[in-house]
Design a protein around this motif. Sequence first.
Motif, short mmCIF file in Angstrom:
data_model
loop_
_atom_site.label_atom_id
_atom_site.label_comp_id
_atom_site.label_asym_id
_atom_site.label_seq_id
_atom_site.Cartn_x
_atom_site.Cartn_y
_atom_site.Cartn_z
N PHE A 1 -48.30 40.40 40.92
CA PHE A 1 -49.71 40.25 40.58
C PHE A 1 -49.88 40.55 39.09
CE2 PHE A 1 -54.18 41.14 40.24
CZ PHE A 1 -54.77 40.30 41.17
N HIS A 2 -50.60 39.66 38.38
CA HIS A 2 -50.87 39.85 36.96
C HIS A 2 -52.26 40.46 36.79
CE1 HIS A 2 -47.97 36.43 35.48
NE2 HIS A 2 -47.43 37.17 36.45
N ILE A 3 -52.36 41.59 36.10
CA ILE A 3 -53.64 42.21 35.81
C ILE A 3 -53.63 42.62 34.34
CG2 ILE A 3 -52.78 44.41 36.74
CD1 ILE A 3 -56.49 43.34 36.69
N GLY A 4 -54.66 42.19 33.60
CA GLY A 4 -54.69 42.53 32.19
C GLY A 4 -56.00 42.14 31.54
N PRO A 5 -56.17 42.49 30.27
CA PRO A 5 -57.42 42.21 29.58
C PRO A 5 -57.42 40.88 28.84
CG PRO A 5 -56.07 43.65 28.23
CD PRO A 5 -55.29 43.38 29.49
N LEU A 6 -58.61 40.37 28.63
CA LEU A 6 -58.83 39.26 27.71
C LEU A 6 -58.72 39.82 26.30
CD1 LEU A 6 -59.80 36.20 27.93
CD2 LEU A 6 -62.05 37.08 27.27
N ASP A 7 -57.76 39.32 25.54
CA ASP A 7 -57.43 39.91 24.25
C ASP A 7 -57.85 38.97 23.12
OD1 ASP A 7 -55.06 42.21 23.33
OD2 ASP A 7 -55.73 40.72 21.89
N GLN A 8 -58.90 39.36 22.38
CA GLN A 8 -59.44 38.50 21.33
C GLN A 8 -58.64 38.57 20.04
OE1 GLN A 8 -62.06 36.60 22.11
NE2 GLN A 8 -63.30 37.68 23.62
N GLY A 9 -58.06 39.74 19.74
CA GLY A 9 -57.26 39.87 18.53
C GLY A 9 -58.06 39.88 17.24
N TRP A 10 -59.25 40.53 17.27
CA TRP A 10 -60.09 40.63 16.07
C TRP A 10 -60.14 42.08 15.60
CZ3 TRP A 10 -63.15 36.76 13.59
CH2 TRP A 10 -63.01 35.48 14.15
N TRP A 11 -60.35 42.25 14.28
CA TRP A 11 -60.33 43.57 13.66
C TRP A 11 -61.53 43.71 12.74
CZ3 TRP A 11 -56.41 46.88 15.08
CH2 TRP A 11 -55.38 46.30 15.84
N PRO A 12 -62.20 44.87 12.74
CA PRO A 12 -63.39 45.02 11.90
C PRO A 12 -63.09 44.99 10.41
CG PRO A 12 -62.77 47.13 12.86
CD PRO A 12 -61.92 46.09 13.52
N ASP A 13 -61.87 45.38 10.03
CA ASP A 13 -61.53 45.42 8.61
C ASP A 13 -60.72 44.20 8.17
OD1 ASP A 13 -59.36 46.29 10.14
OD2 ASP A 13 -59.53 48.36 9.44
N GLY A 14 -59.96 43.57 9.08
CA GLY A 14 -59.13 42.43 8.72
C GLY A 14 -59.50 41.13 9.42
N LEU A 15 -60.50 41.16 10.32
CA LEU A 15 -60.91 39.99 11.09
C LEU A 15 -59.74 39.41 11.87
CD1 LEU A 15 -63.43 38.31 8.60
CD2 LEU A 15 -63.90 39.92 10.47
N TYR A 16 -59.20 38.26 11.49
CA TYR A 16 -58.07 37.68 12.20
C TYR A 16 -56.78 38.49 11.99
CZ TYR A 16 -59.09 33.12 14.38
OH TYR A 16 -59.48 32.11 15.22
N THR A 17 -56.72 39.32 10.96
CA THR A 17 -55.48 39.95 10.53
C THR A 17 -55.51 41.45 10.78
OG1 THR A 17 -55.35 38.30 8.78
CG2 THR A 17 -53.86 40.18 8.61
N ALA A 18 -54.58 41.94 11.59
CA ALA A 18 -54.47 43.39 11.79
C ALA A 18 -54.13 44.06 10.48
CB ALA A 18 -53.40 43.69 12.83
N PRO A 19 -54.71 45.23 10.20
CA PRO A 19 -54.44 45.88 8.91
C PRO A 19 -52.98 46.22 8.67
CG PRO A 19 -55.70 47.32 10.39
CD PRO A 19 -55.69 45.97 11.01
N THR A 20 -52.27 46.64 9.71
CA THR A 20 -50.86 46.99 9.58
C THR A 20 -50.10 46.54 10.83
OG1 THR A 20 -51.00 49.15 10.65
CG2 THR A 20 -51.50 49.08 8.28
#
Length: 601
Positions: free
Chosen positions: A335-354
């Motif tokens: 069984f697959h259980i997991g979150p909907l992952d948008q991948g957005w960041w408040p400081d980098g938007l599309y880009t993770a800071p690190t």
Amino acid sequence: MIKQLLSKSLFVVLFFALPAIAFSQNGWEAEESPLMTKWADEVSPENALPEYPRPMMEREHWKNLNGLWDFKITGKGNSGEDYDDQILVPYPVESALSGIKETVGAENRVWYKRLFEIDNPHEDGRVLLHFGASDWETDVRINDKYVGKHRGGYDPFTFDITDQVSGSGEQEIEITVWDPTDLGSQPVGKQTHDPHSIWYTAVTGIWQTVWIEYVPESYIKDLKITPDVDNSRVKVEVEGKNLSDDYQIHIKAKEEDKLVGESTGFHKQDFYISLDDPQLWTPDNPFLYDLEVELLGENGNTVDEVSSYFGMRKINIAKADDGHMRLFLNNEPLFHIGPLDQGWWPDGLYTAPTDDALKYDIEATKKLGYNMLRKHVKTEPQRFYYWADKLGVLVWQDMPNGDMRPGEIGKPSKETAKQFKKEYKDMIDTFYNHPSIVMWVPFNEGWGQFQTREIVEWTQEYDPTRLVNNASGWTDRGVGDVIDMHAYPGPDMPETEDNRAAVLGEYGGEALVVKDHLWVQDFSRAPDHYETSQSETQLHETYSQMMQELYDLKDNGLSAAVYTQTTDVESEVNGLMTYDREVIKFNVEELMRLHKKLIEE
């Protein structure tokens, strides 16, 4: 890494809130933002995502071009203005970490320029310029010589700039990017020129690492790695460049430092490496084999070499002992259980800071007891999927949706259809080798959906090693490996079928406002289709009730469920975590228990 939570409190604060101020280092400042992550103060011109960007095919000789670039914004058809600013690459122009944080818009274009050094260790070797991603239409010049154009906002691309560089020493690169965002016809995901509700701030220009790679004249261009669990072997296809028929390939598979298999032959053939009693890749045991690939010249000497890895994993659908069609991993129902992952960041938007920030979301997903995530209408840098491979989480990978402007449903323009298919194929090619990715999702709901049967059948033929979800929610066309519905708040499930597994592609969306961790204070334009819990106690009670309902739905044939969502995003406050990743809104141990019961029983 998520800290161990000793308290049974349902509301966990991991870090103190950061004020909305600018960080200043070495003459560069991140712009003010209503919210920043704890990783923002680690970002600097000398430390802008310095990691090797392509772990699936790594070489020794390379140069990272992230850092400060000269920058300007002009009209779409204008290039005359002088460079009057600097930007921190690879953070998008609209992000705080770029140091710019300005809206660009479809009527303008952005420009980047910098100097860089060339020091190629290979005699008569080639110089490759790589972009992880740049949104959307990118033109490149080296030393004022035109190199080429790329159209695509989510796929990596490469230019051979050997003929444009002037030997060794200092060189100049200039890049210009135009992006119409949702006013254009290209895949765009959730970006919009008018952020509100479930639509987020636009992203323009370079948003993944830019780097130089030095290769010999004859070199390994790409690898295609296909695990074959049923036959205890792995298939490796090697694409070379500038090779004669006499060139050979030598491949070694290793378990740590122990050689467990190898194969040698002429480069045009497929290579098979048999493994004795192979360790299988699962979320509980994400074992990865190391792979070393050598290109041998006509006299048998090593001309080029790359390092890689692979996981022995099989995904398919089949009828389980309970009579329902299920998702199978390595020939066992799971069984697959997991979150909907948008991948957005408040400081980098599309880009993770690190890179640690990028890794953190996967660590949090695992800590909460989930075994999968659905990467929602966005792709990530290749290092994200490396961490998914290494830490052990199944990934349902969406294709960013295309043109959604008003018009006749299912009949996009020829330009829109052609660009979508190109970028969709590029996405599959880019991420094919990652064992964590187990499902392609070409369409979300009815967003830009067209030629569904044709695209699904093409996908199944092009990549028979993964499942295909024809459309996640609401617009099922009767094809693919799963029938997927969305239910808010839910949960619910579609009718079971004899040939497809029944999955719940989105549900939940339970919102909780966490003071001092908000992107917007005015919720007048916030989503109105999610339920809001008034307290963390109510939030957890509602989630627990949903899990009880999922247990029953699983007994009735449900094979997977995707909870909305990993984090708050801009005006959405329905995340498992706040947008800055400082607060987990749930008791970690309790969610782990609830999810373990669903997966294992």
